[in-house]
Write an enzyme that holds these catalytic residues in place. Sequence first.
Site, PDB file in Angstrom:
ATOM      1  N   TYR A   1      69.585  26.379 -13.667  1.00 29.32           N
ATOM      2  CA  TYR A   1      70.184  27.366 -12.775  1.00 29.32           C
ATOM      3  C   TYR A   1      70.926  28.366 -13.646  1.00 29.32           C
ATOM      4  O   TYR A   1      71.818  27.985 -14.405  1.00 29.32           O
ATOM      5  CB  TYR A   1      71.172  26.707 -11.812  1.00 29.32           C
ATOM      6  CG  TYR A   1      70.545  25.831 -10.759  1.00 29.32           C
ATOM      7  CD1 TYR A   1      70.310  26.318  -9.477  1.00 29.32           C
ATOM      8  CD2 TYR A   1      70.200  24.504 -11.021  1.00 29.32           C
ATOM      9  CE1 TYR A   1      69.745  25.520  -8.492  1.00 29.32           C
ATOM     10  CE2 TYR A   1      69.634  23.694 -10.042  1.00 29.32           C
ATOM     11  CZ  TYR A   1      69.412  24.209  -8.787  1.00 29.32           C
ATOM     12  OH  TYR A   1      68.854  23.420  -7.809  1.00 29.32           O
TER      13      TYR A   1
ATOM     14  N   PRO B   1      68.300  27.862  -0.550  1.00 28.94           N
ATOM     15  CA  PRO B   1      67.655  26.852  -1.388  1.00 28.94           C
ATOM     16  C   PRO B   1      68.425  26.501  -2.659  1.00 28.94           C
ATOM     17  O   PRO B   1      67.996  25.612  -3.396  1.00 28.94           O
ATOM     18  CB  PRO B   1      66.305  27.492  -1.728  1.00 28.94           C
ATOM     19  CG  PRO B   1      66.553  28.958  -1.636  1.00 28.94           C
ATOM     20  CD  PRO B   1      67.552  29.139  -0.536  1.00 28.94           C
TER      21      PRO B   1
ATOM     22  N   TYR C   1      74.547  16.915  -5.152  1.00 28.55           N
ATOM     23  CA  TYR C   1      73.173  17.260  -5.508  1.00 28.55           C
ATOM     24  C   TYR C   1      72.236  16.055  -5.332  1.00 28.55           C
ATOM     25  O   TYR C   1      71.125  16.203  -4.800  1.00 28.55           O
ATOM     26  CB  TYR C   1      73.122  17.752  -6.950  1.00 28.55           C
ATOM     27  CG  TYR C   1      71.880  18.551  -7.261  1.00 28.55           C
ATOM     28  CD1 TYR C   1      71.895  19.941  -7.205  1.00 28.55           C
ATOM     29  CD2 TYR C   1      70.681  17.927  -7.621  1.00 28.55           C
ATOM     30  CE1 TYR C   1      70.761  20.699  -7.470  1.00 28.55           C
ATOM     31  CE2 TYR C   1      69.546  18.670  -7.891  1.00 28.55           C
ATOM     32  CZ  TYR C   1      69.587  20.054  -7.819  1.00 28.55           C
ATOM     33  OH  TYR C   1      68.453  20.776  -8.084  1.00 28.55           O
TER      34      TYR C   1
ATOM     35  N   LYS D   1      68.570  21.501  -0.708  1.00 31.77           N
ATOM     36  CA  LYS D   1      68.921  20.656   0.430  1.00 31.77           C
ATOM     37  C   LYS D   1      68.018  20.806   1.651  1.00 31.77           C
ATOM     38  O   LYS D   1      68.114  20.012   2.585  1.00 31.77           O
ATOM     39  CB  LYS D   1      70.370  20.936   0.856  1.00 31.77           C
ATOM     40  CG  LYS D   1      71.400  20.501  -0.161  1.00 31.77           C
ATOM     41  CD  LYS D   1      71.375  19.003  -0.358  1.00 31.77           C
ATOM     42  CE  LYS D   1      72.073  18.586  -1.631  1.00 31.77           C
ATOM     43  NZ  LYS D   1      71.414  17.478  -2.303  1.00 31.77           N
TER      44      LYS D   1
ATOM     45  N   HIS E   1      64.626  13.178 -12.545  1.00 30.84           N
ATOM     46  CA  HIS E   1      65.574  14.041 -13.242  1.00 30.84           C
ATOM     47  C   HIS E   1      66.957  13.410 -13.187  1.00 30.84           C
ATOM     48  O   HIS E   1      67.517  13.201 -12.105  1.00 30.84           O
ATOM     49  CB  HIS E   1      65.600  15.429 -12.604  1.00 30.84           C
ATOM     50  CG  HIS E   1      64.445  16.289 -12.995  1.00 30.84           C
ATOM     51  ND1 HIS E   1      64.412  17.651 -12.786  1.00 30.84           N
ATOM     52  CD2 HIS E   1      63.271  15.979 -13.599  1.00 30.84           C
ATOM     53  CE1 HIS E   1      63.271  18.146 -13.241  1.00 30.84           C
ATOM     54  NE2 HIS E   1      62.565  17.150 -13.732  1.00 30.84           N
TER      55      HIS E   1
END
Length: 389
Positions: free
Chosen positions: A200, A292, A384, A296, A72
């Site tokens: 998200y 979550p 991220y 991580k 990704h």
Amino acid sequence: MRTQVAIIGGGPSGLLLSQLLHCKGIDTVVLERKTRDYVLGRIRAGVLEVGFVNLMREAGVATRMDAESFTHDGTCIAYGNTQFRIDFKALTGTSVVVYGQTELTRDLYDARQAMGGQIIFNTDNVQIHDANTDAPYITYDAGQGEQRIDCDYIAGCDGFHGASRPTIPDKIRRDYEKAYPFGWLGVLSETPPVHHELIYSSSDRGFALCSMRHANLSRYYIQVPLSDGVEKWSDAAFWDELKRRLPDEVAERLITGPSIEKSIAPLRSFVTEPMRWGRLFLCGDAAHIVPPTGAKGLNTAASDIHYLYNALIAAYHDKDIDGLAHYSDRALARIWKAERFSWWMTNLLHRFPDQSAFDLKMQRADQEFLAENEAAQKVLAQNYVGLAY
């Protein structure tokens, strides 16, 4: 029994440490409270930072991951009907890999078995003795009475409820914790993902996340009150609520189907200090937990393994114990940054029961600033994909 490094916990972090050390000629024994099938039945996250991917390759267990995982290069964030993409590759030069924790753990079990690694399952009453001396040992019962393992070092990879963290005396250990007033209801379904990258989504009704395991296995989450039980949520109710929390364009193309796994997990931030006491070293959930939202949890465990693995190699091969002496400080320096990122992402995207009208305006301003500002997006992307070890 005698070994060089005794590892408590047969999840991915304990198995990865055992595999890495084995490749360097260091003997280990892994103690696991449950069975192999039980461990492999746990549904967990699947977003891997580049550091974790590199550790898997160094351990010689990356063949299936490299063949079957998704790379990704970014992620999508939505609020209301507004969507924007964070381009990891363009902003950092790095991507993340999506590969289910269950499959990763299966690969590690297969590798340990192929190499003759010793894993003892169904261990009960695990106790750590003399950890603050030069001769630590562990006692346990695997159904044949009390057994003992003498060792040089102990790696506590046994999770939040394991025996390792409580072994550190209360007068030495300090815990930091924040509990969030909601949980995540997660559903696994044999349906194609709604998007090729994670989404998200923040809405007036609460948070939602669209994720995947592979081309026909999707993982979806919605924020729910802690008072909710799984029995409250039929499949139809879940899909209906998920659609309400997604942008219209995403909801319209969502393919639904029967759930094959459904669970609710509470969210918390937790860190214990120090992560070392004598010859006992805490790793992963035994030392810290993150919500979550920032993906991580598994990755912070991997960074612990990186620091401990390299410190043990230096101690055994070069007689250099500096890495072991400073393990806790080095691990915690990175952990707190990961905790900050996960806490920030959680506050950015979720609805809190005590938010005032002002709080909601500030949250929306934060979301809009992120959508419009490349520097802010770069900060998110850097965190991220994973901070440097």
